[in-house]
Design a protein around this motif. Sequence first.
Motif, PDB file in Angstrom:
ATOM      1  N   ASN A   1       0.761  -1.230   0.072  1.00 55.02           N
ATOM      2  CA  ASN A   1       0.070   0.125  -0.100  1.00 55.02           C
ATOM      3  C   ASN A   1       0.977   1.066   0.046  1.00 55.02           C
ATOM      4  O   ASN A   1       0.517   2.239   0.613  1.00 55.02           O
ATOM      5  N   ASN A   2       1.863   1.288  -0.860  1.00 53.54           N
ATOM      6  CA  ASN A   2       2.885   2.375  -0.899  1.00 53.54           C
ATOM      7  C   ASN A   2       3.600   2.785   0.135  1.00 53.54           C
ATOM      8  O   ASN A   2       4.322   3.524   0.317  1.00 53.54           O
ATOM      9  N   VAL A   3       3.602   1.786   1.204  1.00 54.22           N
ATOM     10  CA  VAL A   3       4.514   1.977   2.386  1.00 54.22           C
ATOM     11  C   VAL A   3       5.495   0.819   2.708  1.00 54.22           C
ATOM     12  O   VAL A   3       5.138  -0.229   2.217  1.00 54.22           O
ATOM     13  N   GLU A   4       6.840   1.194   2.671  1.00 56.35           N
ATOM     14  CA  GLU A   4       7.810   0.294   2.370  1.00 56.35           C
ATOM     15  C   GLU A   4       8.018  -0.668   3.733  1.00 56.35           C
ATOM     16  O   GLU A   4       7.708  -0.202   5.008  1.00 56.35           O
ATOM     17  N   VAL A   5       8.262  -1.790   3.647  1.00 56.05           N
ATOM     18  CA  VAL A   5       8.316  -2.837   4.802  1.00 56.05           C
ATOM     19  C   VAL A   5       9.797  -3.228   5.032  1.00 56.05           C
ATOM     20  O   VAL A   5      10.496  -3.684   4.086  1.00 56.05           O
ATOM     21  N   ILE A   6      10.063  -3.159   6.153  1.00 51.12           N
ATOM     22  CA  ILE A   6      11.805  -3.333   6.537  1.00 51.12           C
ATOM     23  C   ILE A   6      11.738  -4.959   6.778  1.00 51.12           C
ATOM     24  O   ILE A   6      11.119  -5.629   7.332  1.00 51.12           O
ATOM     25  N   ASP A   7      12.987  -5.196   6.337  1.00 52.18           N
ATOM     26  CA  ASP A   7      13.129  -6.655   6.489  1.00 52.18           C
ATOM     27  C   ASP A   7      13.695  -7.065   7.587  1.00 52.18           C
ATOM     28  O   ASP A   7      14.774  -6.704   8.087  1.00 52.18           O
ATOM     29  N   LEU A   8      12.830  -7.701   8.516  1.00 56.42           N
ATOM     30  CA  LEU A   8      13.217  -7.976   9.795  1.00 56.42           C
ATOM     31  C   LEU A   8      14.027  -9.170  10.008  1.00 56.42           C
ATOM     32  O   LEU A   8      14.775  -9.209  11.152  1.00 56.42           O
ATOM     33  N   GLU A   9      14.515 -10.041   9.230  1.00 57.49           N
ATOM     34  CA  GLU A   9      15.585 -10.745   9.156  1.00 57.49           C
ATOM     35  C   GLU A   9      16.964  -9.788   9.524  1.00 57.49           C
ATOM     36  O   GLU A   9      17.831 -10.273  10.106  1.00 57.49           O
ATOM     37  N   LYS A  10      17.115  -8.967   8.750  1.00 58.66           N
ATOM     38  CA  LYS A  10      18.346  -7.891   8.630  1.00 58.66           C
ATOM     39  C   LYS A  10      18.109  -7.131   9.900  1.00 58.66           C
ATOM     40  O   LYS A  10      19.070  -6.939  10.502  1.00 58.66           O
TER      41      LYS A  10
END
Length: 254
Positions: A57-66
Amino acid sequence: MGNNTFDMAETTLENQKPAQIFDDPEMEAMMDAGVHVGHTKMRRNPLMGPYIFGVRNNVEVIDLEKTKELFKKALEYMKELVGKGKVVLLVGTQPAARTIVQEIADETQMPSVTRRWIGGTLTNFKIISKRIETLETLEREKASGGFEKYTKKERLVLNDEIDRLKKNFDGLRLLKSMPDAVFVVNIVQDDLAVAEARRMKIPVIAFCDTNSNPKLADFPIPSNDDAVPAIRYMAGRIKAALLEGRMASKAPKT
């Protein structure tokens, strides 16, 4: 999780990698707190690309593994540092972080800046130290009844000076020398603190949202740096690491 951005409008993070998220209590807790929620695509700092899982929805999702990987390194570093009797300056001046950072500073007995970063706090530390000395001298004089010798107008001026100095420097009373590291909740908001730490070659530990430059931190932690639940969860883990380090520093040497 991959590094490339893709449309997640029809797909939730949960059903992309359920095993990795829900079989890992730490990552699930991060997700529940909203640590993975970044900013809109248009606000992305290109250097955060490797830490972004995708877009929903146009919001970036941070990679939780990183996040988990880098957070572990940062926590171990802070725990080890404090275990050696070193000091971490905690910085969080945005309203969402202010109370949380102050609570952690109080519990861990670490110096903090939660209002406004005063230019020269690190690069002109001797002057800042003198201002703190002035504050403590005025407080001692007031407590001992020394203000009674002044006129009412003079007492008002002195009390105003105490209030002003406390607002600017109260959290720095425990900083008797240059800090050994600086933790910053929001490196965009507190860019001056980061710049001064880097200039003085003091390691920077920082949450890095999708609009941040992670290269400004020695220990970048990809994380939502705006929402209270995310800040509270991540900062709570930092508090635990600092307290563990404090306990280790007081343990009898064998």
